[in-house]
Design a protein around this motif. Structure first.
Motif: not given
Length: 585
Positions: A392, A414, A418
């Protein structure tokens, strides 16, 4: 079936010797069960197929047990116990070898004498026609050299032999053809010291005594290397040479373009080397003909116009061409005789990969190891690897290719968001095997076939209740431990370039995904796919009409899906070509 009676009997003698020591100590042990002698790459099968005696001794506990572990019977299995067990079997093996040294040496010698006189099988030779992809033949020769196998290239054309195509059923003599030997054909005789290993590695489908087996059940080298192979029962009375004649295709001093024959691991390594040195490359979306030579889809082109500022353009390519088995030819003009002219949009740029992959908790160590090995050892091209927990915070703008190895843990929202954003902006995501299930139903088009309601009627119960003993076999009907499937291909899809007209995939699980809803289905299975090795009945029903390899377009980027790991154990060479297609095209 290729093992001798002597080898089987002596294994039993060794086992009984071990048992005598284990019995004195009251140690538990077992033999003759699930762990079989089939797949030819184990530490016991390989010696056995090389005339020796192979044995495997394993102790429960593995890396999890540490110094001690509690057992189900309330006792403790200590590291010292495990050492004692291995120490005892080691000395027992040495003792049996010492007591039987004359028999061992004599039988070892007899094994190779029999192989030289060809006492296994009726066939005389394998023929690999010179019309096969040169890079793939080169890879096969490296394998043969590594195993000290005899072979030769025909030094003249002429003799006609009755032969059988490897794709057909030689047993009932269907597919019989007359093959006229051409200069450069690779001939591999059956009668040679490594005869047994040769036949085991090459045969389409080994004889499986029991479907309750331990590992993969098909591995044929001609399928793995994508080579048209013929088998003949006649003597090939031709002269051969160890070296294949190499013809230079560099007939023009300063050509309009250079063309690289695509479709092998060596060709992928050449392309990786050239792009890393700043050479701009393109690839052909369609067949074309120029200078009276026909070029297939996937041909890689190095145009002078694209590389006008590269001072070493010609010397770099010509140096590689001089040492490579892969043909590189010169092209005099961009005005083609058929197909698209070389300045057309039908020749997109090859991607210069900046690659990121992940490792760590939940990521298969074998899978990331196979990827790492392919880049560093075979392509000799850089790859960056980040721990998945740090993904991340990684700056994805530095990369245009992200590879997801097989991942067995859930991915955070997340993480997925992404990835989606990055692909829409032009990135190429390559997902392998188990990682596809992490993308399915999370905004990606890939969908498991298991999620579709089965309209077939429920199975009728058996007339009689199943036996307790049968429970161990029931799960194998839903399993594919490792079988080879003949696929269908969209030859116009860049993922299929260089693979020819037939691609065999090795399946190591019953994972299945629907065809993509768009035109991205490059390789897939039809409703009745042909396969080799063992596949459970229920597993077979699940994987028909499913995806093998495809690409989903997302914005200006895309996602490449490889349902079956194309880099599995680094021996499925056509899988490496498939992987390289997703990397560069």
């Amino acid at each position: 079936p290729y093992l001798t009676k002597w080898q089987g009997d002596f294994q039993t003698e060794i086992g009984k010797n071990h048992a005598s020591y284990f019995d004195k100590e009251g140690w538990l042990y077992f033999t003759k069960e699930y762990y079989d002698l089939f797949y030819p790459s184990f530490g016991d099968t390989y010696p056995l197929l090389s005339g020796a005696i192979g044995m495997t001794y394993e102790q429960s506990g593995s890396w999890r047990a540490g110094r001690a572990v509690l057992t189900a019977n309330g006792d403790t299995l200590r590291l010292s116990d495990r050492i004692a067990h291995h120490y005892t079997t080691s000395l027992s093996t040495i003792e049996m070898a010492s007591k039987n040294v004359n028999r061992l040496v004599s039988e070892f010698q007899t094994y190779f004498q029999n192989a030289n006189s060809q006492q296994t099988g009726k066939s005389k030779a394998y023929i690999i026609p010179q019309s096969n992809n040169a890079g793939r033949i080169s890879d096969l020769v490296k394998l043969l050299d590594g195993q000290n196998m005899k072979y030769g290239f025909a030094s003249e054309s002429g003799q006609a032999l009755k032969a059988y195509s490897f794709d057909e059923n030689e047993e009932n003599h269907s597919g019989s053809i007359t093959h006229k030997i051409q200069k450069g054909d690779l001939i591999i005789p059956f009668a040679q010291p490594r005869s047994v290993l040769l036949q085991v590695l090459f045969e389409k489908e080994a004889e499986l005594a029991d479907s309750l087996t331990y590992d993969i059940t098909a591995w044929s080298i001609p399928m793995a290397y994508g080579l048209q192979t013929l088998v003949t029962n006649e003597d090939a009375k031709i002269t051969t040479t160890q070296q294949r004649e190499k013809k230079s295709g560099l007939t023009i001093a300063k050509p309009y373009a250079y063309a690289l024959n695509w479709g092998s691991v060596p060709s992928a390594a050449i392309l990786a080397s050239l792009v890393s040195q700043g050479i701009v490359a393109r690839y052909a979306l369609n067949e074309f003909k120029v200078d009276n030579i026909s070029y297939p889809r996937g041909t890689v082109l190095f145009m002078r116009a694209d590389n006008s500022k590269h001072q070493s353009f010609d010397s770099i390519i010509r140096t590689l061409a001089a040492t490579s088995e892969v043909p590189i030819t010169t092209i005099s003009t961009g005005f083609v005789e058929s197909g698209k002219d070389l300045g057309s949009d039908s020749y997109p740029l090859v991607r210069i990969p900046n690659v990121l992959s992940v490792s760590g908790d939940g990521v298969s160590a074998q899978s990331i190891g196979q990827i790492w090995h392919f880049f560093e050892e075979e392509l000799q091209y850089p790859i960056h690897i980040v721990d998945i927990k740090n993904f991340s915070s990684a700056d994805l703008n530095q990369y245009n290719v992200i590879i997801l190895p097989e991942i067995y843990t859930m991915l955070e929202k997340e993480f997925l968001e992404k990835l989606k954003s990055w692909t829409r902006e032009g990135g190429q995501l390559i997902a392998i095997g188990a990682s596809l299930s992490r993308l399915a139903a999370n905004g990606f088009l890939i969908t498991s076939k298991n999620g579709v309601k089965d309209e077939k009627p429920t199975e009728e119960p058996a007339h009689y209740p199943e036996s307790y003993e049968s429970s161990i076999r029931k799960p194998i009907s839903e399993d594919i431990a490792g079988a080879v499937f003949k696929t269908k291909m969209d030859i116009t899809n860049p993922l299929s370039f260089g693979l020819g007209t037939t691609y065999y995939t090795i399946k190591t699980s019953a994972s299945n995904y629907q065809w993509l809803p768009s035109n991205g289905n490059a390789i897939f299975l039809d409703d009745k796919p042909v396969y080799y090795g063992f596949t459970g009945k229920k597993a077979y029903e699940k994987i028909n009409k499913t995806l093998v390899a495809g690409r989903e377009q997302t914005g200006s980027g895309g996602v490449v899906y490889y349902v079956d790991n194309p880099l599995f154990r680094s021996f499925w060479n056509t899988g490496k070509v498939l992987f390289a297609n997703g990397l560069f095209f």
